[in-house]
Every structure is written in C-alpha cells, then in structure tokens.
Design a protein around this motif. Structure first.
Motif, short mmCIF file in Angstrom:
data_model
loop_
_atom_site.label_atom_id
_atom_site.label_comp_id
_atom_site.label_asym_id
_atom_site.label_seq_id
_atom_site.Cartn_x
_atom_site.Cartn_y
_atom_site.Cartn_z
N TRP A 116 0.84 -1.18 0.00
CA TRP A 116 0.00 0.00 0.00
C TRP A 116 0.88 1.25 0.00
O TRP A 116 1.95 1.25 0.60
N PRO A 117 0.47 2.31 -0.67
CA PRO A 117 1.32 3.51 -0.74
C PRO A 117 1.55 4.13 0.63
O PRO A 117 0.61 4.22 1.44
N GLN A 118 2.77 4.54 0.88
CA GLN A 118 3.13 5.09 2.18
C GLN A 118 3.22 6.61 2.18
O GLN A 118 3.53 7.21 3.22
N ASP A 119 2.95 7.25 1.05
CA ASP A 119 3.13 8.70 0.94
C ASP A 119 2.41 9.48 2.03
O ASP A 119 2.96 10.40 2.62
N LEU A 120 1.14 9.14 2.29
CA LEU A 120 0.33 9.85 3.29
C LEU A 120 -0.17 8.90 4.37
O LEU A 120 -1.10 9.22 5.09
N ALA A 121 0.47 7.76 4.48
CA ALA A 121 0.00 6.73 5.39
C ALA A 121 0.31 7.07 6.84
O ALA A 121 1.26 7.79 7.16
N THR A 127 -5.17 -1.41 11.38
CA THR A 127 -5.81 -2.59 10.81
C THR A 127 -6.94 -2.24 9.86
O THR A 127 -7.59 -3.13 9.33
N MET A 128 -7.19 -0.95 9.63
CA MET A 128 -8.24 -0.52 8.72
C MET A 128 -7.64 0.30 7.60
O MET A 128 -6.69 1.04 7.80
N LEU A 129 -8.20 0.16 6.40
CA LEU A 129 -7.69 0.93 5.27
C LEU A 129 -8.28 2.35 5.33
O LEU A 129 -9.49 2.54 5.21
N CYS A 130 -7.42 3.34 5.53
CA CYS A 130 -7.82 4.74 5.56
C CYS A 130 -7.76 5.32 4.15
O CYS A 130 -6.95 4.90 3.33
N HIS A 131 -8.60 6.31 3.88
CA HIS A 131 -8.56 7.00 2.59
C HIS A 131 -7.31 7.85 2.48
O HIS A 131 -6.62 7.86 1.45
N MET A 154 -4.32 6.92 -2.43
CA MET A 154 -3.40 7.01 -1.29
C MET A 154 -3.84 6.15 -0.11
O MET A 154 -3.23 6.20 0.96
N ALA A 155 -4.89 5.36 -0.29
CA ALA A 155 -5.40 4.55 0.82
C ALA A 155 -4.34 3.59 1.33
O ALA A 155 -3.58 2.99 0.55
#
Length: 270
Positions: A116-121, A127-131, A154-155
């Motif tokens: 998953w992209p880490q740019d804005l993570a 444990t939940m996929l954030c937008h 970016m999720a």
C-alpha cells in the motif's frame, strides 16, 4: 469540473497527482491505475458489500495501464473554494460520510501482502484501510452535502483517527490565518469548526484529546510528501510550493499548530 474533448471524452479537472490525465467516457471514468489497483478495486467492492455505496465502483483495467471506474455525478469543489464549500452543513456532512466509510472499512480485512502507498500513510499503521486524502477535490457533493468519496489512490492501513486528522487539515482547515486566506473564505473559526467535525464524526473523549497531536503529526507527513515530490522535480508540486509561500508557509503552519494545541484541545473537550 470537466472540459470537452470531442475525440477522447471529457477531461476531469482538479487534483494534482493525475492532473489532466483523468477522463470521463459516459458512465465511466478512466484514470492512471495505481500499482496496487487490483487490491484497491477489491477493497472498493468489499466496501459496497458492507453497505458503503458512496465510492466509485471498479469496472476494470485497460491494457495501457489505466483503470475504469463508475462516474459519480455531483459537485466537486476546486480552489479557491466557494463559500458553500465551507458551510457548517458541508463540514458536518464530511464527518458523517467519513464515519460511514470507517464503519464499513472496519469489517474488511486489509491485505497485508499488498504494498500500500506510504506517501500519506499513518506512520503508526493500523488494521483498517484509511482513505488518507479526504480533501475537497476528492469529495462529491449534492445539494451542499457530501455524497461520495473519490480517488482512493493514497489509501493505506492506519488508525481511523489518522483519517479524521487528515480530513481536518483540509476541511477546518487546520491552517494558520495567512495560509487559509489564500484559498478559503475569511472569518473561519478553526477551533469551532474542528469541534463540528469531531461531533459529526462521533469522536470519543479519548480520541478528541489525541486529535490535535495527530493533526500535527499528519502535517509533518504531508510536508515530507511535498518535499519528496519537489526533490524529484515534479513540476506540479514545484509550482504549488512557489505559489503558496514556499517552505516558510510550512514553518509558519507548524508553529501555529503547536502554539494553539491547548486551545484546540479545550474546544474539542469542553
């Protein structure tokens, strides 16, 4: 917003990462597919299965590296933002929509094998996929209320509070007055609006106490993201940085957030 292109559909205007590369073809939208498109499409379909119908439906992937999604009609705010975009009604509706997303997302297992992209993570993970990018340009409105979320590129896994903090940056907005005045109507009360977003989302007392600090953390992550894009010579981000006051703006913003942390906390908990 759209611009007509008789030979290739309509170019959808807005955003930075895919500026000029998103086109509507009738009931579909075609845009550059992220590397993790297969996993992201599976997540979007799972959201629908769990009752969240306010996101595009994946249609497929093309041989030339584009994704096809259903087009969601409505109004998408673009800067400089019109007064209706910053009404209390609009703000409340964003909080409600984000809570709906999280309620559905909490029931979906995140595929941990995906990069998953880490740019804005969220740097603390979750444990939940954030937008991760609920900015005005990624929210579709109808009749002045948030009706859908778009652009999930970016999720990434994170805390629900991280998503609220990211949304707060754009929708309160959590900007010093000088920075806010560049794109927003004047006279916005950041403390009061932060409380409105927290109330409409339904944050717990513990989450409210944490939120100002998480907003500061999110601002640092966003600054690092911009710094990487600028270092890579991305012309869109180079121009945006110049137009919005350079790194001095980021220094001013971070100082303002720290100086007002107690004020924000009090507004959230009173």
């Amino acid at each position: 917003m759209t611009t007509e292109d008789e030979t290739d559909g309509e170019t959808l205007v807005g955003g930075m990462a895919n500026a000029g590369a998103v086109r509507r073809r009738g009931a579909w939208v075609e845009r550059p597919a992220p590397r993790h498109a297969h996993a992201l499409h599976a997540h979007l379909l799972a959201l629908q299965e769990h009752g969240f119908d306010a996101a595009p439906t994946p249609v497929g992937l093309t041989a030339d590296g584009r994704e096809q999604l259903t087009f969601i009609p409505g109004d998408v705010p673009l800067p400089p933002f019109a007064p209706w975009v910053l009404t209390t009604t609009a703000l409340e509706s964003v909080g409600i929509l984000l809570r709906r997303l999280h309620a559905a997302g909490a029931a979906i297992a995140v595929d941990t094998d995906v990069e998953w992209p880490q740019d804005l993570a969220d740097p603390e993970g979750g444990t939940m996929l954030c937008h991760n990018d609920v900015c005005p340009e990624n929210v579709v409105f109808r009749d002045g209320r948030a009706a859908a979320l778009i652009d999930f590129d970016m999720a990434a896994p994170g805390r629900p509070l991280w998503d609220v903090a990211m949304a707060s940056r754009y929708w309160v907005p959590m900007l010093d007055p000088t920075s806010a005045a560049a794109l927003h109507p004047g006279g916005l009360d950041a403390s009061a609006r932060l409380r409105v977003l927290a109330d409409s989302y339904g944050l717990s007392p513990g989450e409210r106490a944490e939120l100002p600090g998480v907003i500061e953390q999110a601002t640092e992550v966003c600054r690092t993201f911009v710094s990487r894009r600028v270092a890579d010579g991305d012309p869109v981000y180079l121009q945006a940085l110049a137009d919005r006051g350079g790194w001095e703006r980021w220094d001013r913003l971070q100082t303002w957030l720290t100086a007002h942390r107690e004020t924000f906390t009090a507004a959230l908990l009173d």
